[in-house]
Scaffold this motif. Structure first.
Motif: not given
Length: 382
Positions: A135-144
Protein backbone atom coordinates in the motif's frame (compact mmCIF):
# COMPACT_ATOMS: atom_id res chain seq x y z
CA UNK A 1 5.42 0.65 18.85
CA UNK A 2 7.70 -2.20 19.91
CA UNK A 3 9.14 -0.79 23.13
CA UNK A 4 6.67 1.81 24.38
CA UNK A 5 9.51 4.34 24.51
CA UNK A 6 10.75 7.29 22.45
CA UNK A 7 13.71 7.20 20.04
CA UNK A 8 15.89 8.84 22.69
CA UNK A 9 15.63 5.51 24.54
CA UNK A 10 15.22 2.80 21.87
CA UNK A 11 17.71 4.34 19.41
CA UNK A 12 15.85 3.86 16.12
CA UNK A 13 16.06 7.49 15.08
CA UNK A 14 15.15 6.84 11.44
CA UNK A 15 15.39 4.33 8.62
CA UNK A 16 19.09 5.07 8.68
CA UNK A 17 21.64 7.24 10.45
CA UNK A 18 25.31 8.21 10.64
CA UNK A 19 27.60 5.79 12.45
CA UNK A 20 30.13 8.14 13.98
CA UNK A 21 32.58 5.40 14.94
CA UNK A 22 32.95 4.14 11.35
CA UNK A 23 32.07 7.44 9.61
CA UNK A 24 29.43 5.69 7.49
CA UNK A 25 25.80 6.47 6.71
CA UNK A 26 23.87 3.22 6.67
CA UNK A 27 20.22 2.68 5.85
CA UNK A 28 17.89 -0.31 6.25
CA UNK A 29 19.93 -2.34 8.70
CA UNK A 30 18.07 -5.46 9.86
CA UNK A 31 19.81 -6.48 13.07
CA UNK A 32 17.33 -6.70 15.94
CA UNK A 33 20.12 -5.78 18.36
CA UNK A 34 19.94 -2.19 17.06
CA UNK A 35 16.63 -1.76 18.93
CA UNK A 36 17.51 -0.85 22.51
CA UNK A 37 15.06 -1.82 25.23
CA UNK A 38 12.64 -4.68 25.72
CA UNK A 39 10.15 -5.34 22.90
CA UNK A 40 6.53 -6.17 23.74
CA UNK A 41 6.73 -9.58 22.06
CA UNK A 42 9.50 -10.85 24.33
CA UNK A 43 8.16 -13.55 26.64
CA UNK A 44 5.47 -14.62 24.17
CA UNK A 45 5.65 -17.31 21.50
CA UNK A 46 5.92 -14.96 18.53
CA UNK A 47 6.04 -15.18 14.74
CA UNK A 48 7.64 -12.08 13.22
CA UNK A 49 6.99 -12.00 9.48
CA UNK A 50 8.64 -9.25 7.42
CA UNK A 51 8.59 -6.66 10.21
CA UNK A 52 11.88 -4.78 10.14
CA UNK A 53 14.72 -5.36 12.63
CA UNK A 54 13.91 -9.04 12.29
CA UNK A 55 17.39 -10.51 12.00
CA UNK A 56 18.19 -12.52 15.15
CA UNK A 57 15.03 -11.26 16.86
CA UNK A 58 14.16 -13.11 20.09
CA UNK A 59 11.15 -14.85 18.53
CA UNK A 60 10.24 -18.47 17.83
CA UNK A 61 9.40 -18.01 14.13
CA UNK A 62 10.55 -15.39 11.65
CA UNK A 63 10.89 -14.64 7.95
CA UNK A 64 12.63 -11.64 6.42
CA UNK A 65 14.19 -10.60 3.07
CA UNK A 66 17.89 -11.44 2.80
CA UNK A 67 19.78 -11.84 -0.52
CA UNK A 68 22.86 -14.02 -1.00
CA UNK A 69 25.98 -12.08 -2.01
CA UNK A 70 28.75 -13.61 -4.14
CA UNK A 71 32.42 -12.67 -4.04
CA UNK A 72 32.14 -11.34 -7.61
CA UNK A 73 29.49 -8.82 -6.61
CA UNK A 74 26.59 -10.97 -7.79
CA UNK A 75 23.39 -11.13 -5.78
CA UNK A 76 20.74 -13.85 -5.53
CA UNK A 77 17.46 -12.79 -3.94
CA UNK A 78 16.03 -14.91 -1.13
CA UNK A 79 14.60 -14.75 2.38
CA UNK A 80 15.66 -15.99 5.79
CA UNK A 81 12.98 -18.50 6.77
CA UNK A 82 12.97 -19.63 10.38
CA UNK A 83 9.30 -20.62 10.46
CA UNK A 84 9.84 -24.38 10.03
CA UNK A 85 7.17 -24.15 7.31
CA UNK A 86 9.39 -24.31 4.19
CA UNK A 87 7.69 -21.24 2.77
CA UNK A 88 9.55 -20.86 -0.53
CA UNK A 89 9.15 -24.55 -1.32
CA UNK A 90 5.39 -24.28 -0.82
CA UNK A 91 4.70 -20.80 -2.20
CA UNK A 92 7.50 -20.42 -4.71
CA UNK A 93 10.32 -17.86 -4.50
CA UNK A 94 9.53 -14.66 -2.65
CA UNK A 95 8.79 -11.98 -5.32
CA UNK A 96 11.69 -9.79 -4.23
CA UNK A 97 11.40 -7.34 -7.12
CA UNK A 98 7.87 -6.41 -5.99
CA UNK A 99 9.02 -5.73 -2.41
CA UNK A 100 10.90 -2.59 -3.50
CA UNK A 101 11.95 -0.90 -6.72
CA UNK A 102 10.19 0.08 -9.96
CA UNK A 103 8.14 -3.16 -10.02
CA UNK A 104 7.06 -3.01 -6.37
CA UNK A 105 3.43 -3.87 -5.84
CA UNK A 106 0.79 -6.39 -4.84
CA UNK A 107 2.68 -9.65 -5.37
CA UNK A 108 4.88 -9.27 -2.28
CA UNK A 109 1.94 -8.54 0.04
CA UNK A 110 -0.02 -11.48 -1.38
CA UNK A 111 2.95 -13.80 -0.83
CA UNK A 112 3.45 -12.57 2.74
CA UNK A 113 -0.28 -12.96 3.50
CA UNK A 114 -0.22 -16.56 2.23
CA UNK A 115 2.92 -17.26 4.26
CA UNK A 116 1.37 -15.78 7.39
CA UNK A 117 -1.77 -17.90 6.99
CA UNK A 118 0.40 -21.04 6.84
CA UNK A 119 2.38 -20.09 9.96
CA UNK A 120 -0.77 -19.13 11.88
CA UNK A 121 -2.57 -22.38 11.14
CA UNK A 122 0.38 -24.72 11.56
CA UNK A 123 2.37 -23.13 14.38
CA UNK A 124 -0.42 -21.28 16.25
CA UNK A 125 1.90 -18.72 17.89
CA UNK A 126 0.58 -16.60 20.73
CA UNK A 127 1.44 -13.47 18.76
CA UNK A 128 2.04 -12.89 15.05
CA UNK A 129 3.45 -9.68 13.56
CA UNK A 130 2.79 -9.48 9.81
CA UNK A 131 3.82 -6.61 7.51
CA UNK A 132 1.92 -6.02 4.25
CA UNK A 133 4.05 -3.45 2.38
CA UNK A 134 2.53 -2.68 -0.99
CA UNK A 135 0.00 0.00 0.00
CA UNK A 136 3.01 2.25 0.60
CA UNK A 137 4.24 2.29 -2.99
CA UNK A 138 1.61 3.94 -5.17
CA UNK A 139 0.87 6.46 -2.44
CA UNK A 140 4.42 7.72 -3.05
CA UNK A 141 4.17 7.44 -6.82
CA UNK A 142 0.86 9.26 -7.29
CA UNK A 143 -0.69 12.32 -5.69
CA UNK A 144 -4.22 10.91 -5.76
CA UNK A 145 -4.82 7.96 -3.41
CA UNK A 146 -5.77 4.75 -5.20
CA UNK A 147 -8.72 3.03 -3.56
CA UNK A 148 -8.04 -0.03 -5.72
CA UNK A 149 -4.77 -0.44 -3.77
CA UNK A 150 -6.73 -0.24 -0.51
CA UNK A 151 -9.04 -2.98 -1.77
CA UNK A 152 -5.98 -5.07 -2.68
CA UNK A 153 -4.50 -4.80 0.79
CA UNK A 154 -7.93 -5.57 2.25
CA UNK A 155 -7.93 -8.84 0.31
CA UNK A 156 -4.47 -9.68 1.66
CA UNK A 157 -5.60 -8.81 5.16
CA UNK A 158 -8.63 -11.08 4.71
CA UNK A 159 -6.31 -14.03 4.04
CA UNK A 160 -4.64 -13.42 7.40
CA UNK A 161 -7.88 -12.60 9.24
CA UNK A 162 -9.46 -15.87 8.03
CA UNK A 163 -6.44 -17.83 9.26
CA UNK A 164 -6.57 -16.00 12.60
CA UNK A 165 -10.26 -16.89 12.96
CA UNK A 166 -9.46 -20.57 12.33
CA UNK A 167 -7.10 -20.60 15.32
CA UNK A 168 -9.24 -18.29 17.47
CA UNK A 169 -6.77 -15.38 17.42
CA UNK A 170 -7.72 -11.71 17.81
CA UNK A 171 -6.65 -9.34 15.02
CA UNK A 172 -5.26 -5.82 15.47
CA UNK A 173 -4.42 -3.67 12.42
CA UNK A 174 -1.81 -0.94 12.76
CA UNK A 175 0.06 1.49 10.52
CA UNK A 176 3.05 3.47 11.73
CA UNK A 177 2.48 6.56 9.57
CA UNK A 178 0.13 8.25 7.13
CA UNK A 179 1.24 9.41 3.68
CA UNK A 180 0.57 12.90 2.39
CA UNK A 181 0.77 14.47 -1.08
CA UNK A 182 3.99 16.36 -1.88
CA UNK A 183 5.20 18.41 -4.83
CA UNK A 184 8.48 19.97 -3.64
CA UNK A 185 11.78 18.11 -3.24
CA UNK A 186 14.27 19.94 -1.01
CA UNK A 187 18.04 19.45 -1.41
CA UNK A 188 19.60 20.16 1.98
CA UNK A 189 22.99 18.67 1.13
CA UNK A 190 23.37 20.82 -1.95
CA UNK A 191 22.78 23.89 0.21
CA UNK A 192 25.34 22.70 2.74
CA UNK A 193 27.83 22.00 -0.04
CA UNK A 194 27.46 25.50 -1.50
CA UNK A 195 28.38 26.88 1.93
CA UNK A 196 31.55 24.77 1.91
CA UNK A 197 30.44 22.53 4.79
CA UNK A 198 29.92 19.30 2.85
CA UNK A 199 32.96 17.53 1.38
CA UNK A 200 33.07 15.16 -1.57
CA UNK A 201 35.64 13.03 -3.38
CA UNK A 202 35.65 12.88 -7.18
CA UNK A 203 36.47 9.56 -8.76
CA UNK A 204 35.79 7.03 -11.51
CA UNK A 205 32.33 6.22 -10.12
CA UNK A 206 31.16 9.80 -9.65
CA UNK A 207 31.27 12.11 -6.65
CA UNK A 208 31.20 10.43 -3.26
CA UNK A 209 30.37 12.23 -0.05
CA UNK A 210 32.96 11.92 2.76
CA UNK A 211 30.90 12.27 5.95
CA UNK A 212 33.90 12.24 8.30
CA UNK A 213 35.38 15.29 6.55
CA UNK A 214 32.13 17.28 6.49
CA UNK A 215 31.44 20.18 8.82
CA UNK A 216 27.72 19.55 8.25
CA UNK A 217 25.65 17.12 6.21
CA UNK A 218 22.07 15.88 6.22
CA UNK A 219 20.80 12.30 6.37
CA UNK A 220 17.46 12.68 4.59
CA UNK A 221 14.58 10.39 5.47
CA UNK A 222 11.27 11.34 3.84
CA UNK A 223 10.06 14.58 5.50
CA UNK A 224 12.66 14.55 8.28
CA UNK A 225 16.42 14.94 8.11
CA UNK A 226 19.14 14.48 10.70
CA UNK A 227 21.81 17.16 10.31
CA UNK A 228 25.19 16.22 11.74
CA UNK A 229 27.30 19.26 12.68
CA UNK A 230 30.94 18.64 13.55
CA UNK A 231 31.73 21.78 15.55
CA UNK A 232 29.33 23.12 18.23
CA UNK A 233 30.27 26.70 17.36
CA UNK A 234 28.85 26.20 13.85
CA UNK A 235 25.45 25.08 15.07
CA UNK A 236 23.67 28.44 14.93
CA UNK A 237 25.04 29.27 11.49
CA UNK A 238 24.01 25.89 10.05
CA UNK A 239 20.60 26.13 11.66
CA UNK A 240 20.00 29.63 10.29
CA UNK A 241 21.06 28.59 6.80
CA UNK A 242 18.80 25.54 6.66
CA UNK A 243 15.88 27.44 8.15
CA UNK A 244 16.08 29.81 5.18
CA UNK A 245 15.81 27.02 2.57
CA UNK A 246 12.44 26.97 0.76
CA UNK A 247 10.42 23.93 1.77
CA UNK A 248 11.94 23.71 5.26
CA UNK A 249 9.41 24.29 8.01
CA UNK A 250 11.51 24.00 11.16
CA UNK A 251 15.08 23.27 12.22
CA UNK A 252 15.21 22.20 15.85
CA UNK A 253 17.43 20.50 18.39
CA UNK A 254 16.97 16.74 18.56
CA UNK A 255 15.68 16.80 22.15
CA UNK A 256 12.66 18.86 21.10
CA UNK A 257 11.33 15.81 19.23
CA UNK A 258 12.44 13.06 21.60
CA UNK A 259 15.27 12.20 19.21
CA UNK A 260 18.20 13.08 21.48
CA UNK A 261 20.04 9.79 21.13
CA UNK A 262 23.75 9.42 20.28
CA UNK A 263 22.76 8.22 16.79
CA UNK A 264 20.81 11.40 16.02
CA UNK A 265 22.01 14.50 14.29
CA UNK A 266 22.65 17.63 16.31
CA UNK A 267 19.82 19.32 14.40
CA UNK A 268 16.58 17.97 12.94
CA UNK A 269 14.98 19.45 9.82
CA UNK A 270 11.25 19.10 9.29
CA UNK A 271 9.77 19.75 5.85
CA UNK A 272 6.69 21.76 5.07
CA UNK A 273 3.63 19.51 4.53
CA UNK A 274 3.96 19.58 0.72
CA UNK A 275 7.75 19.06 0.70
CA UNK A 276 10.21 16.23 1.30
CA UNK A 277 14.00 15.90 1.58
CA UNK A 278 16.01 14.39 -1.30
CA UNK A 279 19.49 13.18 -0.35
CA UNK A 280 21.26 14.49 -3.51
CA UNK A 281 24.54 16.26 -2.78
CA UNK A 282 26.02 16.60 -6.30
CA UNK A 283 25.46 19.84 -8.22
CA UNK A 284 25.52 18.30 -11.71
CA UNK A 285 23.92 15.00 -12.69
CA UNK A 286 26.90 14.24 -14.93
CA UNK A 287 28.98 13.57 -11.81
CA UNK A 288 26.29 11.82 -9.76
CA UNK A 289 27.60 8.66 -8.07
CA UNK A 290 26.97 5.48 -10.03
CA UNK A 291 24.69 4.07 -7.34
CA UNK A 292 22.28 7.01 -7.71
CA UNK A 293 20.78 5.51 -10.88
CA UNK A 294 20.35 2.04 -9.37
CA UNK A 295 18.21 0.41 -6.69
CA UNK A 296 20.84 0.44 -3.94
CA UNK A 297 19.21 1.02 -0.58
CA UNK A 298 22.32 0.29 1.49
CA UNK A 299 24.85 2.52 -0.29
CA UNK A 300 22.76 5.64 -0.67
CA UNK A 301 23.28 8.15 2.18
CA UNK A 302 19.54 8.82 2.38
CA UNK A 303 16.15 7.45 1.49
CA UNK A 304 15.46 7.53 -2.27
CA UNK A 305 11.82 7.17 -3.40
CA UNK A 306 12.96 7.65 -7.02
CA UNK A 307 13.74 3.93 -6.85
CA UNK A 308 10.01 3.40 -7.34
CA UNK A 309 10.35 4.72 -10.90
CA UNK A 310 12.18 3.59 -14.05
CA UNK A 311 13.79 5.56 -16.87
CA UNK A 312 12.44 3.13 -19.50
CA UNK A 313 11.33 -0.49 -19.72
CA UNK A 314 13.33 -0.90 -22.93
CA UNK A 315 16.55 0.10 -21.15
CA UNK A 316 15.78 -2.37 -18.35
CA UNK A 317 15.20 -5.17 -20.90
CA UNK A 318 18.54 -4.45 -22.57
CA UNK A 319 20.29 -4.68 -19.20
CA UNK A 320 18.61 -8.01 -18.43
CA UNK A 321 19.69 -9.41 -21.79
CA UNK A 322 23.31 -8.46 -21.00
CA UNK A 323 22.97 -10.23 -17.65
CA UNK A 324 21.60 -13.42 -19.23
CA UNK A 325 24.39 -13.41 -21.84
CA UNK A 326 27.00 -13.20 -19.09
CA UNK A 327 28.25 -9.68 -19.87
CA UNK A 328 29.04 -7.07 -17.25
CA UNK A 329 26.06 -4.84 -16.63
CA UNK A 330 24.66 -2.20 -14.31
CA UNK A 331 20.94 -1.78 -13.71
CA UNK A 332 21.22 2.00 -13.96
CA UNK A 333 17.54 2.53 -14.73
CA UNK A 334 16.49 4.85 -11.87
CA UNK A 335 15.73 8.45 -12.92
CA UNK A 336 17.43 11.38 -11.21
CA UNK A 337 14.16 13.32 -11.07
CA UNK A 338 12.77 13.84 -7.56
CA UNK A 339 9.85 15.82 -9.02
CA UNK A 340 8.33 12.43 -9.89
CA UNK A 341 7.64 11.72 -6.22
CA UNK A 342 4.09 12.54 -5.22
CA UNK A 343 3.76 11.22 -1.66
CA UNK A 344 5.83 11.23 1.52
CA UNK A 345 5.50 11.03 5.30
CA UNK A 346 7.12 11.90 8.58
CA UNK A 347 5.05 14.83 9.80
CA UNK A 348 1.98 14.75 11.99
CA UNK A 349 -0.07 17.26 10.01
CA UNK A 350 -3.45 16.22 11.46
CA UNK A 351 -4.74 13.48 13.81
CA UNK A 352 -6.35 11.59 10.92
CA UNK A 353 -3.15 11.73 8.83
CA UNK A 354 -0.92 9.82 11.21
CA UNK A 355 -0.61 6.31 12.61
CA UNK A 356 -3.74 4.19 12.80
CA UNK A 357 -4.83 1.39 15.13
CA UNK A 358 -7.92 -0.75 14.49
CA UNK A 359 -8.74 -3.19 17.27
CA UNK A 360 -10.98 -4.01 20.17
CA UNK A 361 -10.86 -2.64 23.69
CA UNK A 362 -9.48 0.72 24.79
CA UNK A 363 -7.19 1.87 22.01
CA UNK A 364 -4.09 3.93 22.89
CA UNK A 365 -4.07 7.56 21.84
CA UNK A 366 -0.31 7.54 21.16
CA UNK A 367 1.98 4.94 19.63
CA UNK A 368 4.01 4.73 22.83
CA UNK A 369 0.92 3.04 24.29
CA UNK A 370 0.76 0.35 21.62
CA UNK A 371 3.19 -1.94 23.44
CA UNK A 372 1.14 -2.11 26.64
CA UNK A 373 -2.11 -2.33 24.62
CA UNK A 374 -0.92 -5.48 22.79
CA UNK A 375 0.35 -7.07 25.99
CA UNK A 376 -3.04 -6.46 27.63
CA UNK A 377 -4.83 -8.07 24.67
CA UNK A 378 -2.49 -11.06 24.92
CA UNK A 379 -3.22 -11.46 28.62
CA UNK A 380 -6.95 -11.38 27.93
CA UNK A 381 -6.58 -13.93 25.15
CA UNK A 382 -4.43 -16.19 27.32
Amino acid sequence: MLTGSLPRDHGIVGNGWYYRDTQEIRFWQQANSLVQGKKFYEGFETAKLFWWFNQSAPVQYSATPKPHYGCDGSKVFDILDFTECCLTQRLGPFPFFTFWGPHSGLACSRWIADAASIVLREKRPELSLVYLPHLDYDFQRFSEPSMSRVREVDECAKTIIDAAADVDTEVVIVSEYGLTAVDQPVFLNRELRREGWLKIRSGPFGEMMIPGECDAFAVCDHQLAHVYVRQPEQMEEVQAKLQSVPGVDRVVAAEELGLDHPRSGELICLAKPNAWFAYYYWLNDDVAPDFARTVDIHRKPGYDPCELFMTSKFRAMRKLVRKKLGFRYSMDIIPLDPSLVRGSHGLMTAPDRGPLIIGSGDLPTEMCGFSSYVQERLRRQG
